[in-house]
Scaffold this motif. Structure first.
Motif, PDB file in Angstrom:
ATOM      1  N   GLY A 110       0.787  -1.222   0.000  1.00  0.00           N
ATOM      2  CA  GLY A 110       0.000   0.000   0.000  1.00  0.00           C
ATOM      3  C   GLY A 110       0.819   1.272   0.000  1.00  0.00           C
ATOM      4  O   GLY A 110       0.283   2.352   0.222  1.00  0.00           O
ATOM      5  N   LEU A 111       2.132   1.171  -0.220  1.00  0.00           N
ATOM      6  CA  LEU A 111       2.990   2.353  -0.156  1.00  0.00           C
ATOM      7  C   LEU A 111       3.706   2.572  -1.479  1.00  0.00           C
ATOM      8  O   LEU A 111       4.300   1.645  -2.035  1.00  0.00           O
ATOM      9  N   GLY A 112       3.652   3.795  -1.973  1.00  0.00           N
ATOM     10  CA  GLY A 112       4.350   4.139  -3.205  1.00  0.00           C
ATOM     11  C   GLY A 112       5.712   4.748  -2.917  1.00  0.00           C
ATOM     12  O   GLY A 112       5.973   5.254  -1.823  1.00  0.00           O
ATOM     13  N   ALA A 113       6.587   4.719  -3.911  1.00  0.00           N
ATOM     14  CA  ALA A 113       7.941   5.244  -3.743  1.00  0.00           C
ATOM     15  C   ALA A 113       7.944   6.747  -3.495  1.00  0.00           C
ATOM     16  O   ALA A 113       8.862   7.275  -2.868  1.00  0.00           O
ATOM     17  N   GLY A 114       6.921   7.454  -3.978  1.00  0.00           N
ATOM     18  CA  GLY A 114       6.870   8.896  -3.766  1.00  0.00           C
ATOM     19  C   GLY A 114       6.735   9.260  -2.298  1.00  0.00           C
ATOM     20  O   GLY A 114       7.430  10.139  -1.786  1.00  0.00           O
ATOM     21  N   VAL A 115       5.829   8.568  -1.600  1.00  0.00           N
ATOM     22  CA  VAL A 115       5.626   8.829  -0.174  1.00  0.00           C
ATOM     23  C   VAL A 115       6.870   8.435   0.617  1.00  0.00           C
ATOM     24  O   VAL A 115       7.334   9.170   1.488  1.00  0.00           O
ATOM     25  N   LEU A 116       7.422   7.268   0.312  1.00  0.00           N
ATOM     26  CA  LEU A 116       8.631   6.823   1.012  1.00  0.00           C
ATOM     27  C   LEU A 116       9.793   7.767   0.722  1.00  0.00           C
ATOM     28  O   LEU A 116      10.573   8.107   1.617  1.00  0.00           O
ATOM     29  N   GLY A 117       9.907   8.208  -0.523  1.00  0.00           N
ATOM     30  CA  GLY A 117      10.996   9.107  -0.893  1.00  0.00           C
ATOM     31  C   GLY A 117      10.948  10.417  -0.130  1.00  0.00           C
ATOM     32  O   GLY A 117      11.985  10.952   0.269  1.00  0.00           O
ATOM     33  N   LYS A 118       9.744  10.939   0.081  1.00  0.00           N
ATOM     34  CA  LYS A 118       9.636  12.190   0.832  1.00  0.00           C
ATOM     35  C   LYS A 118      10.020  11.978   2.290  1.00  0.00           C
ATOM     36  O   LYS A 118      10.745  12.789   2.881  1.00  0.00           O
ATOM     37  N   ALA A 119       9.556  10.886   2.882  1.00  0.00           N
ATOM     38  CA  ALA A 119       9.890  10.592   4.275  1.00  0.00           C
ATOM     39  C   ALA A 119      11.391  10.385   4.444  1.00  0.00           C
ATOM     40  O   ALA A 119      11.992  10.846   5.420  1.00  0.00           O
ATOM     41  N   VAL A 120      11.999   9.698   3.490  1.00  0.00           N
ATOM     42  CA  VAL A 120      13.444   9.476   3.526  1.00  0.00           C
ATOM     43  C   VAL A 120      14.185  10.805   3.387  1.00  0.00           C
ATOM     44  O   VAL A 120      15.167  11.071   4.093  1.00  0.00           O
ATOM     45  N   GLY A 121      13.724  11.657   2.475  1.00  0.00           N
ATOM     46  CA  GLY A 121      14.375  12.950   2.277  1.00  0.00           C
ATOM     47  C   GLY A 121      14.366  13.803   3.535  1.00  0.00           C
ATOM     48  O   GLY A 121      15.362  14.443   3.878  1.00  0.00           O
TER      49      GLY A 121
END
Length: 212
Positions: A110-121
């Protein structure tokens, strides 16, 4: 204040349905390619390098590798914050807590790379600023031009997750990098430039604090 969208509460089992998570992914302004740009500054020697690998793996659809890299990265960043504390410690741990809530969503699909990428950033902004602060507080900046340049460049890249709000920060980073280049020349010029460079780096760190 930059916010990570659609995060479940820390310490509780995620109740977000796949449909609502997909909606959050569609609504976010951070696309996978943008997230990758913000994540590209780390090297394998940095504790948060595994976070970059988690984003890259999820973009390729490898959920297992993404989850494993994220778990490793979370542990490394958390350990660094505890072992080498700075005034950014609470902000680092706060961002790490948000990453922990995303971890079960990766394997659940249920998680896309865009959401994860922002959290990682955002996590990289906090951890990177903490490293630079520790470097500056350790004493003279003479002989540290390479480390400072690498750290500032990493912050500039991670600021991509802030969208338009990151333009001011990137400008401050650019100014600081220009000053750091003088430190690398050594001699009287480097010594004369040091006070201004410390001030410029301080402006960058203050910006990051305000953005998190």
């Amino acid at each position: 204040m930059a916010q990570v969208p659609a995060l479940p509460g820390a310490g509780t089992a995620p109740t977000t349905s796949p449909t609502s998570v997909r909606g959050a992914i569609q609504d976010t302004a951070i696309t996978p390619s943008t997230a990758q740009t913000g994540a590209a500054a780390s090297t394998d020697s940095l504790p948060d390098a595994q976070l970059d690998k988690a984003v890259a793996a999820l973009e390729k659809g490898d959920k297992a590798a993404s989850a494993q890299a994220l778990q490793t990265g979370i542990a490394a960043v958390e350990a660094e914050a505890q072992q080498k504390p700075s005034s950014f410690k609470d902000k680092i741990l706060s961002q790490v807590g948000k990453l922990k809530t995303l971890l079960p969503l990766i394997t659940g699909g249920g998680l896309g790379a865009g959401v994860l990428g922002k959290a990682v950033g955002l996590t990289k902004l906090a951890s990177g600023a903490g490293r630079i602060e520790n470097l500056v507080s350790a004493g003279s900046l003479i002989g540290k031009a390479s480390q400072l340049s690498s750290g500032l460049s990493g912050l500039g890249s991670a600021m991509s997750v802030l969208g338009g709000g990151g333009s001011t920060g990137k400008s401050l980073v650019s100014t600081a990098l220009s000053g750091v280049s003088k430190l690398g020349q050594g001699g009287p010029l480097a010594k004369a430039a040091e006070p201004a460079v410390k001030s410029q780096i301080g402006s960058v760190l203050n910006f990051v604090k305000g953005a998190l």
